[in-house]
Scaffold this motif. Structure first.
Motif, PDB file in Angstrom:
ATOM      1  N   ILE A  40      11.268  10.016   2.014  1.00 14.38           N
ATOM      2  CA  ILE A  40      10.813   9.485   0.730  1.00 14.38           C
ATOM      3  C   ILE A  40       9.684   8.493   0.985  1.00 14.38           C
ATOM      4  CG2 ILE A  40      11.468   8.180  -1.320  1.00 14.38           C
ATOM      5  CD1 ILE A  40      14.343   9.175  -0.869  1.00 14.38           C
ATOM      6  N   THR A  41       8.588   8.708   0.281  1.00 16.38           N
ATOM      7  CA  THR A  41       7.431   7.830   0.409  1.00 16.38           C
ATOM      8  C   THR A  41       7.003   7.328  -0.965  1.00 16.38           C
ATOM      9  OG1 THR A  41       5.902   9.703   0.261  1.00 16.38           O
ATOM     10  CG2 THR A  41       6.588   9.019   2.469  1.00 16.38           C
ATOM     11  N   ASN A  42       6.292   6.223  -0.971  1.00 16.34           N
ATOM     12  CA  ASN A  42       5.714   5.718  -2.208  1.00 16.34           C
ATOM     13  C   ASN A  42       4.366   5.079  -1.890  1.00 16.34           C
ATOM     14  OD1 ASN A  42       7.692   3.498  -1.156  1.00 16.34           O
ATOM     15  ND2 ASN A  42       6.203   2.408  -2.415  1.00 16.34           N
ATOM     16  N   TYR A  43       3.498   5.069  -2.904  1.00 16.61           N
ATOM     17  CA  TYR A  43       2.125   4.596  -2.707  1.00 16.61           C
ATOM     18  C   TYR A  43       1.665   3.757  -3.893  1.00 16.61           C
ATOM     19  CZ  TYR A  43       2.000   8.256   0.823  1.00 16.61           C
ATOM     20  OH  TYR A  43       2.260   9.050   1.915  1.00 16.61           O
ATOM     21  N   ALA A  44       0.788   2.817  -3.603  1.00 18.81           N
ATOM     22  CA  ALA A  44       0.096   2.110  -4.671  1.00 18.81           C
ATOM     23  C   ALA A  44      -0.815   3.105  -5.394  1.00 18.81           C
ATOM     24  CB  ALA A  44      -0.729   0.973  -4.095  1.00 18.81           C
ATOM     25  N   ASP A  45      -0.968   2.913  -6.692  1.00 18.60           N
ATOM     26  CA  ASP A  45      -1.815   3.827  -7.466  1.00 18.60           C
ATOM     27  C   ASP A  45      -3.229   3.892  -6.897  1.00 18.60           C
ATOM     28  OD1 ASP A  45      -0.394   3.053 -10.750  1.00 18.60           O
ATOM     29  OD2 ASP A  45       0.245   4.453  -9.187  1.00 18.60           O
ATOM     30  N   SER A  46      -3.697   2.787  -6.351  1.00 19.25           N
ATOM     31  CA  SER A  46      -5.071   2.717  -5.865  1.00 19.25           C
ATOM     32  C   SER A  46      -5.326   3.587  -4.642  1.00 19.25           C
ATOM     33  CB  SER A  46      -5.439   1.266  -5.551  1.00 19.25           C
ATOM     34  OG  SER A  46      -4.543   0.719  -4.597  1.00 19.25           O
ATOM     35  N   VAL A  47      -4.262   4.033  -3.961  1.00 16.53           N
ATOM     36  CA  VAL A  47      -4.462   4.821  -2.742  1.00 16.53           C
ATOM     37  C   VAL A  47      -3.853   6.210  -2.824  1.00 16.53           C
ATOM     38  CG1 VAL A  47      -4.487   2.683  -1.402  1.00 16.53           C
ATOM     39  CG2 VAL A  47      -2.392   4.062  -1.500  1.00 16.53           C
ATOM     40  N   LYS A  48      -3.167   6.524  -3.916  1.00 14.07           N
ATOM     41  CA  LYS A  48      -2.535   7.836  -4.058  1.00 14.07           C
ATOM     42  C   LYS A  48      -3.563   8.957  -3.913  1.00 14.07           C
ATOM     43  CE  LYS A  48       1.513   6.782  -6.913  1.00 14.07           C
ATOM     44  NZ  LYS A  48       2.099   6.837  -8.275  1.00 14.07           N
ATOM     45  N   GLY A  49      -3.190   9.948  -3.134  1.00 12.31           N
ATOM     46  CA  GLY A  49      -4.079  11.075  -2.913  1.00 12.31           C
ATOM     47  C   GLY A  49      -5.086  10.857  -1.803  1.00 12.31           C
ATOM     48  N   ARG A  50      -5.201   9.617  -1.317  1.00  8.88           N
ATOM     49  CA  ARG A  50      -6.150   9.315  -0.232  1.00  8.88           C
ATOM     50  C   ARG A  50      -5.444   8.871   1.043  1.00  8.88           C
ATOM     51  NH1 ARG A  50      -9.579   5.166  -0.686  1.00  8.88           N
ATOM     52  NH2 ARG A  50      -8.227   3.928  -2.054  1.00  8.88           N
ATOM     53  N   PHE A  51      -4.333   8.163   0.904  1.00 12.83           N
ATOM     54  CA  PHE A  51      -3.597   7.626   2.054  1.00 12.83           C
ATOM     55  C   PHE A  51      -2.284   8.387   2.223  1.00 12.83           C
ATOM     56  CE2 PHE A  51      -5.284   2.944   2.047  1.00 12.83           C
ATOM     57  CZ  PHE A  51      -6.590   3.425   2.016  1.00 12.83           C
ATOM     58  N   THR A  52      -1.851   8.525   3.474  1.00 11.34           N
ATOM     59  CA  THR A  52      -0.576   9.155   3.777  1.00 11.34           C
ATOM     60  C   THR A  52       0.167   8.324   4.811  1.00 11.34           C
ATOM     61  OG1 THR A  52      -1.489  11.360   3.347  1.00 11.34           O
ATOM     62  CG2 THR A  52       0.585  11.235   4.572  1.00 11.34           C
ATOM     63  N   ILE A  53       1.396   7.950   4.477  1.00 17.37           N
ATOM     64  CA  ILE A  53       2.232   7.222   5.428  1.00 17.37           C
ATOM     65  C   ILE A  53       3.183   8.215   6.091  1.00 17.37           C
ATOM     66  CG2 ILE A  53       3.963   6.612   3.677  1.00 17.37           C
ATOM     67  CD1 ILE A  53       4.343   3.932   5.182  1.00 17.37           C
ATOM     68  N   SER A  54       3.407   8.025   7.375  1.00 15.03           N
ATOM     69  CA  SER A  54       4.347   8.871   8.107  1.00 15.03           C
ATOM     70  C   SER A  54       4.974   8.035   9.220  1.00 15.03           C
ATOM     71  CB  SER A  54       3.651  10.107   8.683  1.00 15.03           C
ATOM     72  OG  SER A  54       2.628   9.729   9.599  1.00 15.03           O
ATOM     73  N   ARG A  55       6.027   8.571   9.815  1.00 20.17           N
ATOM     74  CA  ARG A  55       6.686   7.852  10.894  1.00 20.17           C
ATOM     75  C   ARG A  55       7.222   8.826  11.920  1.00 20.17           C
ATOM     76  NH1 ARG A  55      11.143   4.308   8.330  1.00 20.17           N
ATOM     77  NH2 ARG A  55      11.734   3.872  10.496  1.00 20.17           N
ATOM     78  N   ASP A  56       7.347   8.336  13.139  1.00 22.70           N
ATOM     79  CA  ASP A  56       7.939   9.084  14.235  1.00 22.70           C
ATOM     80  C   ASP A  56       9.048   8.201  14.804  1.00 22.70           C
ATOM     81  OD1 ASP A  56       8.641  10.316  16.626  1.00 22.70           O
ATOM     82  OD2 ASP A  56       6.600  10.933  17.081  1.00 22.70           O
ATOM     83  N   ASN A  57      10.273   8.497  14.430  1.00 19.19           N
ATOM     84  CA  ASN A  57      11.378   7.641  14.870  1.00 19.19           C
ATOM     85  C   ASN A  57      11.650   7.778  16.367  1.00 19.19           C
ATOM     86  OD1 ASN A  57      11.695   6.555  12.347  1.00 19.19           O
ATOM     87  ND2 ASN A  57      13.486   7.783  11.803  1.00 19.19           N
ATOM     88  N   VAL A 116       0.827  -1.207   0.000  1.00 15.41           N
ATOM     89  CA  VAL A 116       0.000   0.000   0.000  1.00 15.41           C
ATOM     90  C   VAL A 116       0.861   1.257   0.000  1.00 15.41           C
ATOM     91  CG1 VAL A 116      -1.704   1.307   1.320  1.00 15.41           C
ATOM     92  CG2 VAL A 116      -1.862  -1.197   1.202  1.00 15.41           C
ATOM     93  N   ALA A 117       1.847   1.304   0.900  1.00 17.73           N
ATOM     94  CA  ALA A 117       2.670   2.502   1.043  1.00 17.73           C
ATOM     95  C   ALA A 117       3.980   2.142   1.721  1.00 17.73           C
ATOM     96  CB  ALA A 117       1.934   3.565   1.853  1.00 17.73           C
ATOM     97  N   GLY A 118       5.002   2.930   1.428  1.00 13.10           N
ATOM     98  CA  GLY A 118       6.300   2.733   2.060  1.00 13.10           C
ATOM     99  C   GLY A 118       6.925   4.062   2.406  1.00 13.10           C
ATOM    100  N   ILE A 119       7.824   4.042   3.393  1.00 13.27           N
ATOM    101  CA  ILE A 119       8.507   5.251   3.805  1.00 13.27           C
ATOM    102  C   ILE A 119       9.944   4.899   4.166  1.00 13.27           C
ATOM    103  CG2 ILE A 119       7.708   5.040   6.209  1.00 13.27           C
ATOM    104  CD1 ILE A 119       7.518   8.165   6.197  1.00 13.27           C
ATOM    105  N   ALA A 120      10.872   5.743   3.721  1.00 17.56           N
ATOM    106  CA  ALA A 120      12.284   5.508   3.984  1.00 17.56           C
ATOM    107  C   ALA A 120      12.595   5.652   5.475  1.00 17.56           C
ATOM    108  CB  ALA A 120      13.107   6.498   3.171  1.00 17.56           C
ATOM    109  N   SER A 121      13.753   5.157   5.854  1.00 14.57           N
ATOM    110  CA  SER A 121      14.122   5.120   7.269  1.00 14.57           C
ATOM    111  C   SER A 121      14.119   6.504   7.905  1.00 14.57           C
ATOM    112  CB  SER A 121      15.492   4.466   7.440  1.00 14.57           C
ATOM    113  OG  SER A 121      16.468   5.157   6.674  1.00 14.57           O
TER     114      SER A 121
END
Length: 115
Positions: A56-73, A47-52
């Motif tokens: 840098i993030t990436n998304y499946a076409d089916s969720v682009k613009g609707r889903f957001t991945i984030s992280r708190d290290n 669905v989505a990925g985020i660099a360490s």
């Protein structure tokens, strides 16, 4: 090592959910983090990925613009904000930590989009 997802549930079409994945037992900040899902009768899908470092993030076409991945290290947690949910988003969502050939998986959380 643990990855524990939370935040799933039942939501109406057009609604929103925020998934969390809390990590422990490894150096979270070194790992790329991803969210996968597997719907009923379907293959697992990235669905989505985020660099360490989180830049840098990436998304499946089916969720682009609707889903957001984030992280708190600092909190060892990765999130997936899901907006404008559709019935086809119904699936078990799992988080994955990846560094080289080392991978860890969570147990998954169910997301059901239905009226």
């Amino acid at each position: 090592v643990q990855l524990v997802e939370s935040g799933g549930g039942l939501v109406q079409p057009g609604g929103s959910l925020r998934l969390s994945c809390a990590a422990s037992g490894f150096t979270f900040s070194r790992y790329r983090m991803m969210w996968y899902r597997q719907g009923p009768g379907k293959a697992r899908e990235l669905v989505a990925g985020i660099a360490s470092a989180g830049g840098i993030t990436n998304y499946a076409d089916s969720v682009k613009g609707r889903f957001t991945i984030s992280r708190d290290n600092a909190e060892n947690t990765v999130y997936l904000q899901m907006n404008s949910l559709k019935p086809e988003d119904t699936a078990v969502y799992s988080c994955n930590a990846l560094l080289g050939f080392q991978a860890y998986w969570g147990q998954g959380t169910q997301v059901t989009v239905s009226s």
